[in-house]
Scaffold this motif. Structure first.
Motif, mmCIF file in Angstrom:
data_model
loop_
_atom_site.group_PDB
_atom_site.id
_atom_site.type_symbol
_atom_site.label_atom_id
_atom_site.label_comp_id
_atom_site.label_asym_id
_atom_site.label_seq_id
_atom_site.Cartn_x
_atom_site.Cartn_y
_atom_site.Cartn_z
ATOM 1 N N LYS A 1 83.089 94.311 4.012
ATOM 2 C CA LYS A 1 82.816 95.538 4.777
ATOM 3 C C LYS A 1 81.654 96.326 4.178
ATOM 4 O O LYS A 1 80.745 96.744 4.883
ATOM 5 C CB LYS A 1 84.070 96.403 4.825
ATOM 6 C CG LYS A 1 83.867 97.747 5.482
ATOM 7 C CD LYS A 1 84.452 97.756 6.830
ATOM 8 C CE LYS A 1 84.309 99.118 7.489
ATOM 9 N NZ LYS A 1 84.216 98.973 8.924
ATOM 10 N N VAL A 2 81.662 96.537 2.868
ATOM 11 C CA VAL A 2 80.643 97.368 2.220
ATOM 12 C C VAL A 2 79.373 96.556 1.999
ATOM 13 O O VAL A 2 79.388 95.506 1.373
ATOM 14 C CB VAL A 2 81.150 97.937 0.879
ATOM 15 C CG1 VAL A 2 80.057 98.742 0.194
ATOM 16 C CG2 VAL A 2 82.374 98.803 1.101
ATOM 17 N N LEU A 3 78.268 97.073 2.535
ATOM 18 C CA LEU A 3 76.966 96.431 2.370
ATOM 19 C C LEU A 3 76.187 97.044 1.215
ATOM 20 O O LEU A 3 75.370 96.383 0.590
ATOM 21 C CB LEU A 3 76.156 96.551 3.659
ATOM 22 C CG LEU A 3 76.791 95.915 4.895
ATOM 23 C CD1 LEU A 3 75.952 96.209 6.120
ATOM 24 C CD2 LEU A 3 76.969 94.426 4.689
ATOM 25 N N GLY A 4 76.417 98.327 0.960
ATOM 26 C CA GLY A 4 75.708 98.984 -0.130
ATOM 27 C C GLY A 4 75.812 100.495 -0.051
ATOM 28 O O GLY A 4 76.665 101.032 0.668
ATOM 29 N N TYR A 5 74.912 101.150 -0.767
ATOM 30 C CA TYR A 5 74.934 102.600 -0.892
ATOM 31 C C TYR A 5 73.524 103.168 -0.818
ATOM 32 O O TYR A 5 72.557 102.504 -1.197
ATOM 33 C CB TYR A 5 75.577 103.012 -2.217
ATOM 34 C CG TYR A 5 77.001 102.550 -2.330
ATOM 35 C CD1 TYR A 5 78.035 103.335 -1.854
ATOM 36 C CD2 TYR A 5 77.303 101.308 -2.869
ATOM 37 C CE1 TYR A 5 79.349 102.888 -1.926
ATOM 38 C CE2 TYR A 5 78.606 100.856 -2.950
ATOM 39 C CZ TYR A 5 79.623 101.660 -2.475
ATOM 40 O OH TYR A 5 80.919 101.208 -2.540
ATOM 41 N N ILE A 6 73.435 104.406 -0.331
ATOM 42 C CA ILE A 6 72.178 105.147 -0.330
ATOM 43 C C ILE A 6 72.417 106.424 -1.116
ATOM 44 O O ILE A 6 73.417 107.113 -0.912
ATOM 45 C CB ILE A 6 71.725 105.490 1.101
ATOM 46 C CG1 ILE A 6 71.494 104.213 1.908
ATOM 47 C CG2 ILE A 6 70.449 106.353 1.063
ATOM 48 C CD1 ILE A 6 71.211 104.451 3.388
ATOM 49 N N GLU B 1 67.286 106.208 -2.491
ATOM 50 C CA GLU B 1 67.421 104.976 -3.271
ATOM 51 C C GLU B 1 68.527 104.123 -2.669
ATOM 52 O O GLU B 1 69.609 104.622 -2.369
ATOM 53 C CB GLU B 1 67.754 105.311 -4.718
ATOM 54 C CG GLU B 1 66.691 106.164 -5.379
ATOM 55 C CD GLU B 1 67.108 106.700 -6.736
ATOM 56 O OE1 GLU B 1 68.328 106.694 -7.052
ATOM 57 O OE2 GLU B 1 66.219 107.137 -7.467
ATOM 58 N N VAL B 2 68.251 102.831 -2.516
ATOM 59 C CA VAL B 2 69.193 101.905 -1.883
ATOM 60 C C VAL B 2 69.735 100.923 -2.912
ATOM 61 O O VAL B 2 68.981 100.325 -3.675
ATOM 62 C CB VAL B 2 68.501 101.134 -0.737
ATOM 63 C CG1 VAL B 2 69.375 99.987 -0.253
ATOM 64 C CG2 VAL B 2 68.160 102.076 0.403
#
Length: 80
Positions: A38-43, A51-52
């Motif tokens: 489900k989680v692809l990443g964070y900003i 920042e990614v």
């Protein structure tokens, strides 16, 4: 920069969850809430920059001047 477990996301499949006034979780709405895919990443907003952290490439540091560009970095179109 796609998630190894499934097809890259189209923009319509992205889901943003506000974690704080400067942090967002980017997820794939096609995946079950309990799924690790489900989680692809964070900003993270740091000053005027975004920042990614992409789960697929955690050592690659991506920085954008605009929020929408940071979001688009998770889409299938940006992975071509």
């Amino acid at each position: 920069m796609s998630n190894n477990q499934h097809e890259p996301c189209a923009a319509a499949d992205l889901e943003l969850c506000i974690l704080s006034d400067h942090e967002w979780r980017v997820a794939d709405r096609r995946q079950d809430e309990q799924s690790p895919e489900k989680v692809l990443g964070y900003i993270n907003q740091s000053g005027s920059l975004f920042e990614v952290l992409n789960i697929e490439s955690p050592r690659r540091h991506l920085t954008f001047n605009q929020f929408h560009s940071a979001i688009e970095s998770f889409t299938a179109a940006s992975n071509r």
